[in-house]
Scaffold this active site. Sequence first.
Site, PDB file in Angstrom:
ATOM      1  N   GLY A  65      -0.823   0.693  -4.798  1.00 31.06           N
ATOM      2  CA  GLY A  65      -2.120   0.136  -4.443  1.00 31.06           C
ATOM      3  C   GLY A  65      -3.204   0.736  -5.300  1.00 31.06           C
TER       4      GLY A  65
ATOM      5  N   CYS B 104       0.856  -1.177   0.000  1.00 29.04           N
ATOM      6  CA  CYS B 104       0.000   0.000   0.000  1.00 29.04           C
ATOM      7  C   CYS B 104       0.888   1.221   0.000  1.00 29.04           C
ATOM      8  CB  CYS B 104      -0.855   0.050   1.264  1.00 29.04           C
ATOM      9  SG  CYS B 104      -2.038  -1.294   1.372  1.00 29.04           S
TER      10      CYS B 104
ATOM     11  N   TYR C  91      10.579  -4.789  -7.507  1.00 35.40           N
ATOM     12  CA  TYR C  91       9.366  -4.514  -8.280  1.00 35.40           C
ATOM     13  C   TYR C  91       8.562  -3.293  -7.849  1.00 35.40           C
ATOM     14  CZ  TYR C  91       4.454  -5.150  -9.694  1.00 35.40           C
ATOM     15  OH  TYR C  91       3.180  -4.947 -10.157  1.00 35.40           O
TER      16      TYR C  91
ATOM     17  N   ASN D 242       0.656   0.591   5.870  1.00 39.87           N
ATOM     18  CA  ASN D 242       1.239  -0.243   4.827  1.00 39.87           C
ATOM     19  C   ASN D 242       1.888  -1.409   5.562  1.00 39.87           C
ATOM     20  OD1 ASN D 242       4.266  -0.024   2.853  1.00 39.87           O
ATOM     21  ND2 ASN D 242       2.582  -1.434   2.661  1.00 39.87           N
ATOM     22  N   GLY D 243       1.358  -2.597   5.340  1.00 40.14           N
ATOM     23  CA  GLY D 243       1.965  -3.746   5.992  1.00 40.14           C
ATOM     24  C   GLY D 243       0.964  -4.832   6.284  1.00 40.14           C
TER      25      GLY D 243
HETATM   26  O1  PRP Z   1       4.570 -13.989 -13.030  1.00 40.56           O
HETATM   27  P1  PRP Z   1       3.441 -13.024 -12.930  1.00 40.56           P
HETATM   28  O2  PRP Z   1       2.394 -13.483 -11.950  1.00 40.56           O
HETATM   29  O3  PRP Z   1       2.862 -12.670 -14.250  1.00 40.56           O
HETATM   30  O4  PRP Z   1       3.981 -11.690 -12.264  1.00 40.56           O
HETATM   31  C1  PRP Z   1       5.205 -11.100 -12.643  1.00 40.56           C
HETATM   32  C2  PRP Z   1       5.000  -9.852 -13.457  1.00 40.56           C
HETATM   33  O5  PRP Z   1       4.158  -8.900 -12.757  1.00 40.56           O
HETATM   34  C3  PRP Z   1       4.830  -7.651 -12.683  1.00 40.56           C
HETATM   35  O6  PRP Z   1       4.527  -6.800 -13.780  1.00 40.56           O
HETATM   36  P2  PRP Z   1       3.301  -5.767 -13.809  1.00 40.56           P
HETATM   37  O7  PRP Z   1       2.570  -5.971 -15.060  1.00 40.56           O
HETATM   38  O8  PRP Z   1       2.534  -5.848 -12.542  1.00 40.56           O
HETATM   39  O9  PRP Z   1       3.925  -4.309 -13.715  1.00 40.56           O
HETATM   40  P3  PRP Z   1       5.052  -3.506 -14.503  1.00 40.56           P
HETATM   41  O10 PRP Z   1       4.464  -2.995 -15.775  1.00 40.56           O
HETATM   42  O11 PRP Z   1       5.370  -2.408 -13.569  1.00 40.56           O
HETATM   43  O12 PRP Z   1       6.225  -4.380 -14.730  1.00 40.56           O
HETATM   44  C4  PRP Z   1       6.287  -7.996 -12.737  1.00 40.56           C
HETATM   45  O13 PRP Z   1       7.031  -6.884 -13.215  1.00 40.56           O
HETATM   46  C5  PRP Z   1       6.320  -9.149 -13.721  1.00 40.56           C
HETATM   47  O14 PRP Z   1       6.327  -8.668 -15.048  1.00 40.56           O
HETATM   48  N1  GLN Z   2      -0.618  -3.856   1.166  1.00 47.30           N
HETATM   49  C1  GLN Z   2      -0.808  -3.379   2.354  1.00 47.30           C
HETATM   50  O1  GLN Z   2       0.037  -2.742   2.962  1.00 47.30           O
HETATM   51  C2  GLN Z   2      -2.148  -3.779   2.933  1.00 47.30           C
HETATM   52  C3  GLN Z   2      -2.494  -3.190   4.270  1.00 47.30           C
HETATM   53  C4  GLN Z   2      -3.521  -4.059   5.000  1.00 47.30           C
HETATM   54  N2  GLN Z   2      -2.934  -5.319   5.423  1.00 47.30           N
HETATM   55  C5  GLN Z   2      -4.742  -4.285   4.132  1.00 47.30           C
HETATM   56  O2  GLN Z   2      -4.932  -5.362   3.605  1.00 47.30           O
HETATM   57  O3  GLN Z   2      -5.491  -3.351   3.952  1.00 47.30           O
HETATM   58 MG    MG Z   3       6.236  -6.438 -15.161  1.00 45.78          MG
END
Ligand code: PRP
Ligand code: GLN
Ligand code: MG
Length: 552
Positions: A32, A2, A265, A106-107
């Site tokens: 998020g 988040c 990421y 966030n957490g």
């Molecule tokens: O193995 P998977 O379950 O497919 O997940 C991995 C993918 O998900 C994310 O990309 P995403 O499209 O979320 O965002 P990005 O455009 O910022 O890379 C990450 O960068 C990988 O490309």
């Molecule tokens: N990704 C998060 O930090 C989530 C915060 C919280 N655990 C929720 O689910 O709302």
């Molecule tokens: Mg990606």
Amino acid sequence: MCGISAILLGDPKATTAAVDLHESLYYLQHRGQDAAGIAVCQGGRVYQAKSNGLASKVFDEGRRIAELPGFMGISHLRYPTAGTSSASEAQPFYVNSPFGLSMSINGNITNPQEVARFLDQEARRHVNTASDSELVLNVFANALNELGKARANVDDIFTALRDVYKRCIGAYSCVAMVAGFGLLAFRDSNGIRPLCLGSRPSATIDGAKDYFLASESIALTQLGFTDVVNIKPGEAVFIQKGGVPQFKQIEKRDSWSLDIFEMVYFARPDSELDGISVHRSRENMGRKLAKKIKDTLSKEAFDEIDVVIPVPETSNTSASILAQEMGKPFSNAFVKNRYIFRTFIPGQKARRAGIRRKLSCIKSEFKDRVVLLTDDSIVRGNTSREIVQMAKEAGAKKVLFVSCSPEIRYPHVHGIDLADRDELIAYGKTAEEVATAIGASEVVYQSLDDLKDACREAIQDGYEKIDFETGVFSGHYTTPVPEEYFEHLERLRSNKKRKAAAITESEGGTQTVLVASGGPVNVSSRNHIQEEDVKGPENREDVSIYNFAGKA
Ligand SMILES: O=P(O)(O)OC[C@H]1O[C@H](OP(=O)(O)OP(=O)(O)O)[C@H](O)[C@@H]1O
Ligand SMILES: NC(=O)CC[C@H](N)C(=O)O
Ligand SMILES: [Mg+2]
């Protein structure tokens, strides 16, 4: 993950806190996308708006900001890791007693059942959702209440906070607001989730300062805040109306272990987290991965690679350095549709459909070539499987796939909803088996030591050398994770799956079925139902409820 932010303007008569908070949501939106919210305080009154959707939708492109007057406030962008995706779990959360407290987190906490039991049976506080964040807020509220004061001072706030550290196990960065009094921020005793603070001169009062806290430094720098400091593990800061930040080490620091997935990421490349340049860490990942590829592939296999292609967009930085180090041409041969958001984040079905909508390819860059596709991570393998297929359809002779992070084989328990263990494509598989599963001729992963070094070497001068939370790769978590939490996660996820099945069934039949911890229940028999939960078919994704204390 988040995103959280908080502001206290130096002028207590100012009414524009929500303007900066709203602006910050756009710099943190990548963290998020399920829900967004802002709570502000004017005088002693709290105003808040929150709902499911992107910030632009929730705040109607900013038009709703005028309804949120105040000199201080907090915000949240949600990507659920606990509970449901119901709008009732959007943050900030608010409790009126004592003093009017709002909180954004966030957490994730890994002992929610224990905390829920305490709140229910000992503190006798009603928790109205399945969110773990609502539990944390109530633990704090209870502790503050127990001090028995009609008005709290800063020491009371810090004293009450001790109870949160004592009772809530896990990873959390939090911002909170005490109505009419001030802003509080704190970070778990391992510093797993990031949080930083900056300041700028007040626009209206000479010598006074505005203060801003956020998950990522980019939100501060874009809003003109400087002198950025990172909140330390186990540390809290309170900024009283018209005052300056007061720091206090509430809990002994256990370690400083920033979640390494931030660099892999989540975080934006233009952010610095705990002194680490995210951009530089990704460059380092590309450099180290190039070496691993050279060491892993045979000379023939290495030499025949024609081009390095990133999977946009998180891997772009690493892939360009990787190509340079390998002495191979680099091509942006996948084109990202800028109107499609991150595919990793939404639900599983949406993810697969989203990949082709999001990524298309320039066929001529693939035709008759041996291509090396580079991504930051392989989680479920949806992205890699789909784009290997696209590369082949475009005429690639051979497709190799490399990942800037190691095999993800274990659940993430510290604030990222990666997947069930059996959904993780590398779970129980070798790199060769993953290659077969995604249709690539070869898969090469970064080693964990190299990933850690890549991040460590990106720590800027003058910052402490920190460690990293790497549980998803190693299975060793920084905090103790009670066995019942894994069971809880499994139950939660299988409830979601059963719920999805029940909804599909009911669509052709008679009624909508909700699934609670004990199994399918009828709408009328559920006692903690939220108005948003029962609006209609478009909200059915949001109707399940899991009550930690088993009261549903
Ligand atoms: O193995 P998977 O379950 O497919 O997940 C991995 C993918 O998900 C994310 O990309 P995403 O499209 O979320 O965002 P990005 O455009 O910022 O890379 C990450 O960068 C990988 O490309
Ligand atoms: N990704 C998060 O930090 C989530 C915060 C919280 N655990 C929720 O689910 O709302
Ligand atoms: Mg990606």
